[in-house]
Design an enzyme around this catalytic site. Structure first.
Site, mmCIF file in Angstrom:
data_model
loop_
_atom_site.group_PDB
_atom_site.id
_atom_site.type_symbol
_atom_site.label_atom_id
_atom_site.label_comp_id
_atom_site.label_asym_id
_atom_site.label_seq_id
_atom_site.Cartn_x
_atom_site.Cartn_y
_atom_site.Cartn_z
ATOM 1 N N CYS A 111 -2.629 1.683 -1.064
ATOM 2 C CA CYS A 111 -3.155 1.322 -2.609
ATOM 3 C C CYS A 111 -2.224 1.065 -3.653
ATOM 4 O O CYS A 111 -2.169 0.618 -4.812
ATOM 5 C CB CYS A 111 -3.488 2.967 -3.036
ATOM 6 N N HIS A 249 -3.564 3.480 -10.993
ATOM 7 C CA HIS A 249 -4.349 3.359 -9.622
ATOM 8 C C HIS A 249 -5.472 4.149 -9.890
ATOM 9 O O HIS A 249 -5.349 5.211 -10.341
ATOM 10 C CB HIS A 249 -3.428 3.601 -8.496
ATOM 11 N N ASN A 279 -12.271 4.064 -5.526
ATOM 12 C CA ASN A 279 -10.963 3.599 -5.186
ATOM 13 C C ASN A 279 -11.158 2.434 -4.019
ATOM 14 O O ASN A 279 -11.614 2.198 -3.227
ATOM 15 C CB ASN A 279 -10.282 4.698 -4.349
#
Ligand code: ACO
Length: 371
Positions: A111, A249, A279
């Site tokens: 990520c 994020h 996500n």
């Protein structure tokens, strides 16, 4: 020494939407549980390979910067769900774009990939080694999820974004950045059978398992991102009150709220789209950045703060100063091919495979208990 200015930006999300209600048709979950624990309402499922999402994002970013692909000298691609490892996916994009002078490099820090990439590109431009870099971040992750594990399957989606970086003598672009990794806790996010380790060559061959400790990740994510934000602000000599927009994020709305409270930023300054995309790992920051620009939330000269955490457990933060231009120079007509399936139809083969496997495991367990 040059600064790495973001002169072009583009994103691409596939059209098929998978809602929480869709998930509740085959998992023991509910819209209410998912929204209250994560803030996610829906996510996208790709009907094309990851490189196609990357190509459309790249073409849009190049048009926004009015840069000819033939002039690119580096393509860096951050993802953990590449089309292939050999050739790497940046090579596929280099060829399709028509960028024969560009080096082609894939990086993987899950990520945090986009911010890790920005950190590297900033150095390459500062030293004059590269002059026109295309940085892509994204994921084709829904096709790798374990669709019998409700705790992880609900969290992720597919998306991609890209930026073009060029040297500037003005103090713009990424002014300060930090990267790091809490490897002592790397087991908190593990995707097994998804690499070349010996463990993969067992009877669980190709059965991907998402083993993660959500609570541990949650705690460490807030702490490490907040500290990294403080560090980049200190390095740049900028006070948090001067930051116009935070582009974090997008893993969980509750993590974003906790981060904002910890660094002292009001919610209205935080870009949030986790409700619409879930996500998307290396895709979250470039996509949120592009949306923030398109919605007029970033103005010329603004300070933009970004932070991420992910598998590893890697963490990163960056403080940007936006340049004079917040609108694209040109637009691209690049589009994905149409999709004639629903998200559930696209995922049906994976869901069936994982359900059958889970049923077999359960049957074996019952047999063993009765022996
Ligand atoms: N639907 C309904 N119930 C569920 C679901 C679901 N989808 N998933 C778990 N539950 C149940 C659990 O079984 C548990 O039940 P129990 O109490 O009877 O055992 C209960 O809900 C609570 O589970 P928790 O895991 O404690 O729930 P929590 O509030 O911590 O939320 C979550 C879980 C959303 C994962 C949260 O911890 C989180 O967002 N963590 C960080 C995000 C993360 O880990 N991301 C991975 C990054 S991956 C990467 O970087 C590549």
């Amino acid at each position: 020494m040059y600064h790495a200015e973001i002169t072009g930006w583009g994103m691409c999300v596939p059209p098929a939407r998978l809602t929480n209600h869709d998930l509740a048709t085959f998992l023991d979950t509910s819209d209410e549980w998912i929204v209250s624990r994560s803030g996610i309402r829906e996510r996208r499922v790709s009907h094309v390979n990851f490189s196609e999402l990357g190509l459309v994002s790249a073409r849009r970013a190049l048009a926004a910067a009015d840069v000819d692909p033939a002039d690119l000298d580096l393509i860096m691609l951050a993802s953990l769900t590449n089309d292939s490892y050999c050739p790497n996916t940046a090579s596929i994009i280099q060829d399709e774009l028509g960028a024969p002078r560009a080096g082609a490099l894939d990086i993987n820090t899950a990520c945090t990939g986009f911010l890790y990439g920005m950190h590297l590109c900033r150095g390459l431009i500062a030293t004059g080694q590269h002059k026109k870099i295309l940085l892509i971040g994204g994921e084709f992750i829904t096709h790798y999820l374990n669709w019998s594990q409700r705790s992880s399957a609900i969290l992720f989606g597919d998306a991609c974004g890209a930026v073009v970086l060029e040297p500037s003598e003005k103090p713009v672009g990424l002014l300060a950045s930090r990267i790091g990794c809490e490897a002592d806790a790397k087991e908190a996010i593990q995707i097994t059978n998804f690499g070349s380790a010996y463990e993969r060559l067992t009877d669980d061959f190709l059965y991907v398992k998402w083993n993660f400790d959500g609570r541990e990740v949650f705690k460490r994510a807030v702490k490490s991102m907040a500290q990294a934000c403080v560090d980049v602000l200190d390095e740049a000599g900028v006070d948090i009150s001067e930051v116009a927009v935070v582009v974090p994020h997008q893993a969980n709305k509750r993590i974003l709220d906790a981060l904002a409270a910890r660094i002292g930023v009001p919610e209205e300054k935080v870009i949030i789209n986790v409700d619409r995309y879930g996500n998307t790992s290396a895709g979250t920051i470039p996509v949120a950045l592009v949306e923030a620009l398109e919605e007029g939330r970033i103005k010329p000269g603004d300070y933009v703060l970004s932070a991420a955490f992910g598998g590893g457990l890697t963490w990163a933060a960056g403080l940007f100063r936006w340049g004079d231009r917040v609108t694209p120079l040109k637009t691209s007509d690049a589009e994905l091919p149409p999709c004639d399936k629903t998200a559930l139809e696209l995922l049906a083969p994976h869901i069936k495979r994982y359900q059958e496997y889970a049923e077999r495991e359960k049957a074996t367990e019952i047999r063993e208990q009765s022996c």
